[in-house]
Scaffold this motif. Structure first.
Motif, short mmCIF file in Angstrom:
data_model
loop_
_atom_site.label_atom_id
_atom_site.label_comp_id
_atom_site.label_asym_id
_atom_site.label_seq_id
_atom_site.Cartn_x
_atom_site.Cartn_y
_atom_site.Cartn_z
N GLY A 57 -9.47 5.30 10.02
CA GLY A 57 -8.80 4.55 11.09
C GLY A 57 -8.53 3.13 10.64
O GLY A 57 -8.05 2.89 9.53
N ASP A 58 -8.86 2.17 11.48
CA ASP A 58 -8.60 0.78 11.13
C ASP A 58 -9.49 0.26 10.02
O ASP A 58 -9.25 -0.81 9.46
CB ASP A 58 -8.74 -0.12 12.37
CG ASP A 58 -8.15 -1.50 12.15
OD1 ASP A 58 -6.95 -1.58 11.79
OD2 ASP A 58 -8.88 -2.50 12.29
N ARG A 60 -9.82 1.88 7.22
CA ARG A 60 -9.17 2.24 5.96
C ARG A 60 -8.63 0.97 5.31
O ARG A 60 -8.06 0.12 5.99
CB ARG A 60 -8.04 3.24 6.20
CG ARG A 60 -7.30 3.66 4.93
CD ARG A 60 -6.01 4.38 5.28
NE ARG A 60 -6.21 5.76 5.71
CZ ARG A 60 -5.25 6.55 6.20
NH1 ARG A 60 -4.03 6.06 6.38
NH2 ARG A 60 -5.53 7.78 6.56
N PHE A 61 -8.80 0.84 4.03
CA PHE A 61 -8.36 -0.35 3.28
C PHE A 61 -8.99 -1.63 3.85
O PHE A 61 -8.34 -2.66 3.99
CB PHE A 61 -6.83 -0.47 3.26
CG PHE A 61 -6.15 0.68 2.58
CD1 PHE A 61 -6.57 1.12 1.34
CD2 PHE A 61 -5.09 1.33 3.19
CE1 PHE A 61 -5.95 2.19 0.71
CE2 PHE A 61 -4.46 2.39 2.56
CZ PHE A 61 -4.89 2.83 1.33
N ARG A 62 -10.26 -1.52 4.18
CA ARG A 62 -11.03 -2.72 4.54
C ARG A 62 -12.34 -2.69 3.77
O ARG A 62 -12.78 -1.65 3.28
CB ARG A 62 -11.29 -2.78 6.04
CG ARG A 62 -10.03 -2.98 6.88
CD ARG A 62 -10.36 -3.42 8.30
NE ARG A 62 -9.18 -3.44 9.16
CZ ARG A 62 -8.30 -4.44 9.22
NH1 ARG A 62 -8.46 -5.51 8.46
NH2 ARG A 62 -7.27 -4.37 10.04
N LEU A 63 -12.98 -3.86 3.67
CA LEU A 63 -14.27 -3.94 3.01
C LEU A 63 -15.27 -3.02 3.70
O LEU A 63 -15.21 -2.83 4.92
CB LEU A 63 -14.79 -5.38 3.03
CG LEU A 63 -13.95 -6.41 2.25
CD1 LEU A 63 -14.54 -7.80 2.46
CD2 LEU A 63 -13.89 -6.07 0.78
N CYS A 294 0.46 -0.73 8.09
CA CYS A 294 1.14 0.55 8.21
C CYS A 294 0.40 1.63 7.43
O CYS A 294 0.22 2.76 7.91
CB CYS A 294 2.58 0.44 7.74
SG CYS A 294 3.52 1.98 7.82
N LEU A 295 -0.04 1.30 6.23
CA LEU A 295 -0.77 2.27 5.41
C LEU A 295 -2.08 2.70 6.07
O LEU A 295 -2.57 3.80 5.83
CB LEU A 295 -1.05 1.69 4.03
CG LEU A 295 0.16 1.46 3.12
CD1 LEU A 295 -0.27 0.85 1.79
CD2 LEU A 295 0.92 2.76 2.87
#
Length: 549
Positions: A57-58, A60-63, A294-295
Motif C-alpha cells: 500500500g502506501d 511501498r517504496f518507503r523506508l 503513482c507507482l
C-alpha cells in the motif's frame, strides 16, 4: 544440459536439511508474548518472524517501518514468503527455445520459493540449550542473488548451528528477507533521491539488524557479538553496511564476512533514471506530477511486469546491473569505493574472498561477441559506457584475446566457448569482484584485522570452472573448512583453530598479502600471495572510479 543446473547451484543454492527426528514445539518470549518455533534434535528454529511492517500500500517504496511491540502470541514454524523475485531470462546454449526455457525455470523457482510484497521477516536458529543468559555469538546471514532474487528459505542455518555445537563453539544463526527484485528494493532516479528512499533493500537489512539488537537476547544471543555475513549481493551488502553512516556501525555488528563481494564501482542514484522512466512509462504513470506516488498505487502485477521488462543479470549488459545500490545521499553519501578511500569504513575485523572464476557464469549472454572489434564495442558501449578509446586500448592489452590467459583461469586452451568468452569472463570477474576486493584491502590494511581467501575448487567443471558462488558449497552444504573458519571467527574474531593440528590462516597485510587458497585434491588448502593480475586489477579500479555505473 549442464548449464541450467549450474545456475541453480550458484544462484539459488537451495539448501537441504537432513531431519533426524520429528520436530517438536519450542517457545521463546518476545515483548511478553509466546512465539512458538520447532525443535529438531539439539537445534531450535524460529522462522518467518516479522521485523518490519509489510511494505505494501502506501508503505511501498518507503523506508522500512519497525514493527510495534508484539502483542499476540504467534507461530514461527515456517519460512515467510520471499520478497518479489526478478523474472529469470537465461541464455540458452541448446535445447529448449528461450521462451519455453524461461517459463519453465521461473515456474519451478516460483513454486519452490513463493513470494509476496509482505515479506520482511527474520529467522533465528539456535542451540536448544541456549537461554536468555547464554550470550552466544550471532551470525547474521545476508543472501545473494544480484539484488534481483533470493530468499532466506534457500539457506537453512540448521547445519551451521549444529556444526558450531559439535565444535564446542555454539552460535546463533539469523537470516532476513529484504526487498530485492531490483525495482522494489533499489529503485533509482532523481525522484527517489528527492524522496530519500534510495537503497531500500539495504535499509531493510539495517532494520533487521536493529531487530537483532532488540530481541536476540531472548534467543540466547549476545547483541554485542554480531557478525554480518553474506555472499555475492549479500557480501556487497555487508561491505556497504561497513561504509554507511561514515563508517559508524551503530553497534549493530562487530565483524564481517564477505564471500565474492566488496564495495562496488557505482555512482549516483540518478544513473538509474533511464530504468525508472521505463517503469513509469510501462505502468501508465507518465506525465503525472508525482510518478513515485503513482507507482505506490499501481496493481502489483502491473508493477512487477514493468520491473521484469528492465535488463536482468543475464541480459546482454550482464554485470552492469540496471538496479543495485547507488549513492543516494542518505545511506551512501558517495561512490562506495571513494568512501573506502576516504577512510569512511567501520574498523572491524573481516574475512573477504573470491572464487577463481567469478565472471564465467555471467558471460554466456555475450556469446555473439566473437571478434576484437566486437569486444571493443561491447566494452565501450555496453559494459563500461563512458570509457575512452585509449582506456579500451589499454584494457585490450591487459586482457588479450589469448584464450590461455582467460577465465576459467589455468585451463589452457580448454573452455573457450567462443574466441572471446574466456577474455570477457576474465574482465567481468576482475572488474566486478576481484578488483573491488583488492581496493578494499589496499585501503584497510594495517587498520583492522583481515583474512583473505581464494576458492579454486571445482575447477574441472566445464566452461565455468571455479564459478561464482561455488564457495557456498563449502560454507553451507558439503565439506566444512570454510564453515568452520567462519564459526570460529564469529566466536573469537580469529578464524584459525587453537589445536596443534589445526591449519593456521595467517592475516593479510599489503606488506605480506597472505591468502588462504582452497583446492581440490589431496592438499585441500595452502597459503599463497594475493598478487595475481595486479596491473590488470589496478587499471580496472582506476577505470571504474572514473566511469561508475
Amino acid at each position: 544440459m549442464f548449464f541450467r543446473p549450474l545456475i541453480a547451484l550458484a544462484l539459488s543454492a537451495v539448501s537441504v536439511t537432513v531431519v533426524t527426528a520429528a520436530p517438536v514445539a519450542s517457545t521463546v518470549q518476545l515483548d511478553g508474548v509466546t512465539v512458538t518455533g520447532k525443535s529438531v534434535s539439539s537445534v531450535q528454529q524460529f522462522l518467518g518472524i516479522p521485523f518490519a511492517q509489510p511494505p505494501v500500500g502506501d508503505l511501498r517504496f518507503r523506508l522500512p517501518q519497525p514493527v510495534p511491540a508484539y502483542n499476540q502470541s504467534f507461530s514461527a514454524t515456517a519460512f515467510g514468503p520471499a520478497c518479489p523475485q526478478q523474472k529469470f531470462e537465461l541464455p540458452v546454449l541448446q535445447g529448449l527455445p528461450q521462451e519455453i526455457a524461461d517459463d519453465l525455470v521461473n515456474g519451478v523457482f516460483s513454486a519452490l520459493f513463493p513470494s509476496s510484497e509482505d515479506c520482511l521477516t527474520v529467522n533465528v536458529v539456535k542451540p536448544a540449550s541456549a537461554t536468555p543468559s547464554s550470550k552466544l555469538p550471532v551470525l547474521v546471514w545476508i543472501f545473494g542473488g544480484g539484488f534481483e532474487f533470493g530468499s532466506t528459505s534457500m539457506y537453512d542455518g540448521t547445519g551451521i548451528v549444529q556444526r558450531s555445537i559439535d565444535m564446542g563453539s555454539p552460535v546463533i544463526f539469523v537470516s532476513m528477507n529484504y526487498r530485492s527484485a531490483r525495482g522494489f528494493g533499489f529503485l533509482a532516479s532523481k525522484e527517489v533521491r528527492e524522496a530519500g528512499i534510495g537503497n531500500l533493500g539495504l535499509q531493510d537489512q539495517r532494520q533487521a539488524l536493529r531487530w537483532v539488537q532488540k530481541y536476540i537476547t531472548a534467543f540466547g544471543g549476545d547483541p554485542t557479538k554480531v557478525t554480518i555475513w553474506g555472499e555475492s549481493a549479500g557480501a556487497i551488502s555487508v561491505s556497504l553496511h561497513m561504509i554507511a553512516n561514515g563508517g559508524n556501525s551503530e553497534g549493530l555488528f562487530r565483524a564481517g564476512v564477505m564471500e565474492s563481494g566488496a564495495p562496488i564501482p557505482v555512482g549516483d542514484i540518478e544513473n538509474g533514471q533511464i530504468y525508472y522512466d521505463s517503469i513509469v512509462a510501462d505502468t501508465g504513470c507518465s506525465g503525472l506530477a508525482d510518478t513515485l506516488q503513482c507507482l505506490r498505487t499501481v496493481p502489483f502485477d502491473t508493477l512487477k511486469a514493468a520491473i521484469d521488462n528492465t535488463p536482468s543479470i543475464f541480459a546482454y549488459q550482464s554485470l552492469r546491473l540496471a538496479w543495485l545500490p547507488r549513492a543516494d545521499g542518505v545511506f551512501l553519501t558517495d561512490h562506495p569505493q571513494r568512501l573506502v578511500q576516504q577512510g569512511q569504513i567501520a574498523r572491524v575485523p573481516f574475512i573477504t574472498g573470491n572464487c577463481d572464476d567469478e565472471g564465467t557464469l555471467f558471460s554466456f549472454s555475450t556469446l555473439n561477441v566473437t571478434t576484437e572489434s566486437e569486444v571493443r564495442d561491447y566494452v565501450k558501449n555496453t559494459f563500461l559506457p563512458g570509457a575512452t578509446d585509449a582506456q579500451v586500448d589499454q584494457l585490450s592489452t591487459l586482457y588479450p584475446a589469448d584464450i590461455t590467459q582467460g577465465s576459467p583461469f589455468d585451463t589452457g586452451i580448454l573452455n573457450a566457448v567462443t574466441p572471446q568468452f574466456k577474455r570477457i569472463a576474465a574482465v567481468q570477474g576482475d572488474g566486478v569482484f576481484q578488483a573491488p576486493r583488492r581496493w578494499l584491502l589496499k585501503n584497510t590494511s594495517g587498520k583492522q584485522d583481515i583474512w583473505v581467501f581464494l576458492s579454486k575448487r571445482f575447477k574441472a567443471i566445464p566452461l565455468v570452472g571455479s564459478l561464482h558462488a561455488s564457495d557456498l558449497i563449502n560454507s553451507f552444504f558439503l565439506g566444512q573448512e570454510l564453515r568452520d573458519y567462519i564459526i570460529r571467527f564469529a566466536v573469537k574474531l580469529d578464524p584459525s583453530g587453537a589445536g596443534l593440528l589445526d591449519f593456521k590462516w595467517p592475516k593479510y597485510t599489503t606488506g605480506n598479502p597472505n591468502q588462504l587458497v582452497f583446492l581440490d585434491g589431496l592438499i585441500p588448502q595452502v597459503v599463497e600471495k594475493d598478487t595475481y593480475r595486479q596491473s590488470q586489477m589496478d587499471f580496472l579500479t582506476q577505470l571504474t572510479l572514473q566511469v561508475p555505473v
